[in-house]
Design an enzyme around this catalytic site. Structure first.
Site, mmCIF file in Angstrom:
data_model
loop_
_atom_site.group_PDB
_atom_site.id
_atom_site.type_symbol
_atom_site.label_atom_id
_atom_site.label_comp_id
_atom_site.label_asym_id
_atom_site.label_seq_id
_atom_site.Cartn_x
_atom_site.Cartn_y
_atom_site.Cartn_z
ATOM 1 C CG ASP A 13 23.869 -92.198 51.428
ATOM 2 O OD1 ASP A 13 24.181 -91.043 51.106
ATOM 3 O OD2 ASP A 13 22.691 -92.603 51.464
ATOM 4 C CE LYS A 16 28.927 -90.435 46.854
ATOM 5 N NZ LYS A 16 28.072 -91.343 47.632
ATOM 6 N N GLY A 40 24.300 -85.896 50.088
ATOM 7 C CA GLY A 40 24.662 -85.480 51.441
ATOM 8 C C GLY A 40 25.972 -86.149 51.787
ATOM 9 C CG HIS A 41 28.948 -86.019 49.618
ATOM 10 N ND1 HIS A 41 29.668 -85.795 48.478
ATOM 11 C CD2 HIS A 41 27.908 -86.819 49.237
ATOM 12 C CE1 HIS A 41 29.103 -86.415 47.458
ATOM 13 N NE2 HIS A 41 28.015 -87.034 47.893
ATOM 14 C CD GLN A 223 23.400 -88.341 43.272
ATOM 15 O OE1 GLN A 223 23.898 -87.952 42.245
ATOM 16 N NE2 GLN A 223 23.038 -87.518 44.230
HETATM 17 P P1 GDP Z 1 28.514 -90.095 51.065
HETATM 18 O O1 GDP Z 1 27.210 -89.595 50.558
HETATM 19 O O2 GDP Z 1 29.084 -91.187 50.222
HETATM 20 O O3 GDP Z 1 29.511 -88.991 51.306
HETATM 21 O O4 GDP Z 1 28.227 -90.771 52.492
HETATM 22 P P2 GDP Z 1 27.290 -90.154 53.656
HETATM 23 O O5 GDP Z 1 28.031 -89.085 54.338
HETATM 24 O O6 GDP Z 1 25.927 -89.876 53.171
HETATM 25 O O7 GDP Z 1 27.131 -91.433 54.581
HETATM 26 C C1 GDP Z 1 28.227 -92.103 55.109
HETATM 27 C C2 GDP Z 1 28.073 -92.134 56.648
HETATM 28 O O8 GDP Z 1 29.008 -93.048 57.185
HETATM 29 C C3 GDP Z 1 28.385 -90.805 57.292
HETATM 30 O O9 GDP Z 1 27.599 -90.670 58.441
HETATM 31 C C4 GDP Z 1 29.861 -90.935 57.660
HETATM 32 O O10 GDP Z 1 30.223 -90.106 58.769
HETATM 33 C C5 GDP Z 1 29.920 -92.382 58.036
HETATM 34 N N1 GDP Z 1 31.204 -93.053 57.789
HETATM 35 C C6 GDP Z 1 32.073 -92.889 56.762
HETATM 36 N N2 GDP Z 1 33.063 -93.805 56.835
HETATM 37 C C7 GDP Z 1 32.805 -94.566 57.933
HETATM 38 C C8 GDP Z 1 33.431 -95.698 58.514
HETATM 39 O O11 GDP Z 1 34.429 -96.203 58.031
HETATM 40 N N3 GDP Z 1 32.835 -96.215 59.638
HETATM 41 C C9 GDP Z 1 31.704 -95.677 60.195
HETATM 42 N N4 GDP Z 1 31.202 -96.249 61.286
HETATM 43 N N5 GDP Z 1 31.083 -94.620 59.664
HETATM 44 C C10 GDP Z 1 31.625 -94.083 58.530
HETATM 45 P P1 IMO Z 2 25.032 -89.212 48.005
HETATM 46 O O1 IMO Z 2 25.856 -88.371 47.107
HETATM 47 C C1 IMO Z 2 21.804 -92.110 48.428
HETATM 48 C C2 IMO Z 2 18.503 -91.780 45.609
HETATM 49 C C3 IMO Z 2 17.151 -91.382 46.186
HETATM 50 C C4 IMO Z 2 16.224 -92.086 45.226
HETATM 51 C C5 IMO Z 2 16.939 -91.970 43.893
HETATM 52 C C6 IMO Z 2 16.471 -90.796 43.028
HETATM 53 O O2 IMO Z 2 24.844 -88.661 49.366
HETATM 54 O O3 IMO Z 2 25.528 -90.639 48.002
HETATM 55 P P2 IMO Z 2 16.794 -88.168 43.187
HETATM 56 O O4 IMO Z 2 16.466 -87.208 44.289
HETATM 57 O O5 IMO Z 2 18.235 -88.198 42.836
HETATM 58 O O6 IMO Z 2 15.925 -88.017 41.981
HETATM 59 O O7 IMO Z 2 16.419 -89.615 43.802
HETATM 60 O O8 IMO Z 2 18.315 -91.764 44.198
HETATM 61 N N1 IMO Z 2 19.606 -90.848 45.916
HETATM 62 C C7 IMO Z 2 20.561 -91.113 46.810
HETATM 63 N N2 IMO Z 2 20.710 -92.155 47.647
HETATM 64 N N3 IMO Z 2 22.739 -91.144 48.382
HETATM 65 C C8 IMO Z 2 22.608 -90.109 47.526
HETATM 66 O O9 IMO Z 2 23.562 -89.178 47.354
HETATM 67 C C9 IMO Z 2 21.459 -90.036 46.716
HETATM 68 N N4 IMO Z 2 21.021 -89.154 45.800
HETATM 69 C C10 IMO Z 2 19.887 -89.677 45.302
HETATM 70 O O10 IMO Z 2 17.007 -91.819 47.507
HETATM 71 O O11 IMO Z 2 16.179 -93.463 45.557
HETATM 72 MG MG MG Z 3 25.260 -89.298 51.257
#
Ligand code: GDP
Ligand code: IMO
Ligand code: MG
Length: 432
Positions: A13, A16, A40-41, A223
């Site tokens: 998270d 990416k 979840g991206h 991840q």
């Molecule tokens: P990912 O799994 O690495 O793609 O990241 P996620 O989408 O799960 O979580 C990142 C969260 O941070 C999302 O809600 C994005 O919209 C938000 N986000 C990304 N870059 C920034 C930033 O520079 N500032 C803020 N405030 N939010 C950001």
């Molecule tokens: P993105 O791509 C954050 C974590 C789960 C748990 C562990 C194992 O959005 O960054 P799993 O379901 O993979 O067997 O769970 O890994 N986990 C993540 N945490 N971002 C993710 O994906 C994750 N995918 C798995 O919360 O701790």
């Molecule tokens: Mg994510």
């Protein structure tokens, strides 16, 4: 043109999705390398917020070929749902490709995920319960069903019958659960296979052809490196390799074809689920980070655990992955703090560690050694150029860059597409 890897540097998270979307503007191909619908991206555009789970984060760039690589485990129903949602929102899917070698997450996998978690009791991993772990376990046990099998009715029936028989023994005899029925599942999978058929290709060949034609290929990991099954905080990890090496393997790209390894780090730490998070803040400061960063899981909605930046973990990740540059995201979240701490060492009993111990019980005991940086107490969300950032933010970024051991070339100051500030720092490996 060689490939660029985008990987998470922490516990997932890190942003990416946003980074991949940004780099996809210049890329011919984006390949998702690992994970499944546990990911979840998020991409925030003027047309709204997109939360992608299996579809690569290049999909909003109409000229970009988007490949779900062989290293991904695909829940075909989840993928089709995601495709339908994108289409409803006007996103074209004619450039979506799916590897015929990718493994399939079947309905018994989430059930097995759930019962395994229940058995762990207090030591639960806190998985996303999407069945990823059991699907990868079947893959390495050589009993998995692949996307190619969904394209062949006879092969599917043969393999699925055998698998369901075995899995039902486990579900009913070990866990006292209801069995999974073969016939309706078989018909459902044939239907889903039919939906996916126009997109299914030998994707590693497509990726190699693109590289041979000097096209820009971006590999998107899911991840984060601290969730890596080998070098993460085992056993509190995911079941694939969200590393630079894993990116190559999952995408069908050789290590010698990679030019850039971009690690995405948040300006602080978060983690969803169980396992050690050495800098965790279980206080008002942690709550402030969570609320300012809207730190709630993109896939499960769970509140994310929060803490200060962990430079010990970050340096470890940088070294193991040959990181050539860093994208530092969510810097704006720290705008409100008078002082900001960075963990630069771990104390364990009388010893100071500069790396992560393999044993999770020891990692859970380490006490972070902090360096305190002054905050800047100014809003950064409107910054678009490095010179727009306050001096304190520059100092923090520079401190982190030294601590991580790689140049920070981009800074996120908000979730929107344009809230990404190039720093002017040069990557370790200059563009060819
Ligand atoms: P990912 O799994 O690495 O793609 O990241 P996620 O989408 O799960 O979580 C990142 C969260 O941070 C999302 O809600 C994005 O919209 C938000 N986000 C990304 N870059 C920034 C930033 O520079 N500032 C803020 N405030 N939010 C950001
Ligand atoms: P993105 O791509 C954050 C974590 C789960 C748990 C562990 C194992 O959005 O960054 P799993 O379901 O993979 O067997 O769970 O890994 N986990 C993540 N945490 N971002 C993710 O994906 C994750 N995918 C798995 O919360 O701790
Ligand atoms: Mg994510």
């Amino acid at each position: 043109m060689p490939a660029t890897i985008i990987m998470g540097g922490q516990w997932g998270d890190e942003g990416k999705g946003k980074l991949t979307d940004a780099l996809a503007a210049e890329a011919a191909v984006v390949v998702r390398a690992n994970g499944g619908s546990n990911a979840g991206h998020t991409i925030q555009t003027p047309a709204g917020v997109f939360k992608l789970h299996l579809v690569p984060s290049g999909i909003l760039n109409p000229d970009c070929l988007c490949v779900v690589g062989a290293g991904v485990v695909i829940d075909p129903a989840a993928l089709v749902r995601e495709m339908d949602e994108l289409q409803t929102r006007g996103v074209g899917l004619d450039k979506l490709r799916v590897s015929d070698r990718a493994h399939v997450v079947l309905p018994y996998h989430p059930i097995l995920d759930q019962v395994a978690e229940a058995q762990r009791a207090d030591d639960e991993i806190g998985t996303t319960l999407r069945g990823n772990g059991p699907a990868y376990a079947d893959k390495v046990s050589r009993v998995g069903i692949r996307i190619a099998d969904l394209m062949d009715e006879a092969a599917l029936l043969r393999k699925l019958s055998r698998q369901i028989e075995q899995k039902n023994q486990i579900l009913t005899r070990v866990y006292g659960r209801a069995p999974v029925e073969l016939t309706p599942l078989y018909h459902e999978l044939i239907g889903l296979g039919g939906r996916l058929r126009p997109h299914v290709v030998p994707s590693e060949i497509l990726v190699q052809d693109a590289l041979a034609a000097e096209k820009e290929v971006v590999i998107e990991c899911a991840q984060g490196a601290m969730l890596d099954v080998d070098y993460g905080t085992y056993p509190f990890v995911t079941s694939s390799s969200p590393t630079a090496a894993g990116a190559c393997q999952g995408a069908g790209v050789a290590p010698t074809q990679v030019r850039r390894v971009v690690a995405v780090f948040k300006a602080y730490s978060t983690r969803v689920g169980g396992g050690p998070l050495p800098t965790e803040l279980l206080d008002a400061t942690g709550d402030t980070i969570r609320e300012r960063g809207r730190e709630y899981g993109t896939t499960t909605g769970r509140p994310r655990r929060t803490g200060w930046f962990d430079a010990v973990a970050a340096r470890y990740v940088t070294r193991l992955n040959g990181v050539t540059e860093v994208a530092l995201t969510l810097l704006d979240v720290l705008d409100a703090f008078e002082e900001i701490k960075v963990c630069t060492g771990y104390a364990l009993n009388d010893i100071t560690l500069d790396h992560l111990p393999a044993r999770d019980d020891l990692l859970a005991q380490v006490v972070p050694c902090y360096t305190t940086c002054p905050g800047w107490l100014r809003e950064t969300t409107r910054a678009r150029h490095a010179e727009d950032l306050p001096d304190g933010a520059h100092a923090y970024v520079s401190f982190l860059s030294d601590a991580i051991g790689a140049p920070i070339t981009m800074i996120g100051v908000g979730p929107a597409r344009d809230q990404l500030v190039p720093t002017g720092s040069r990557p370790l490996v200059p563009a060819r």
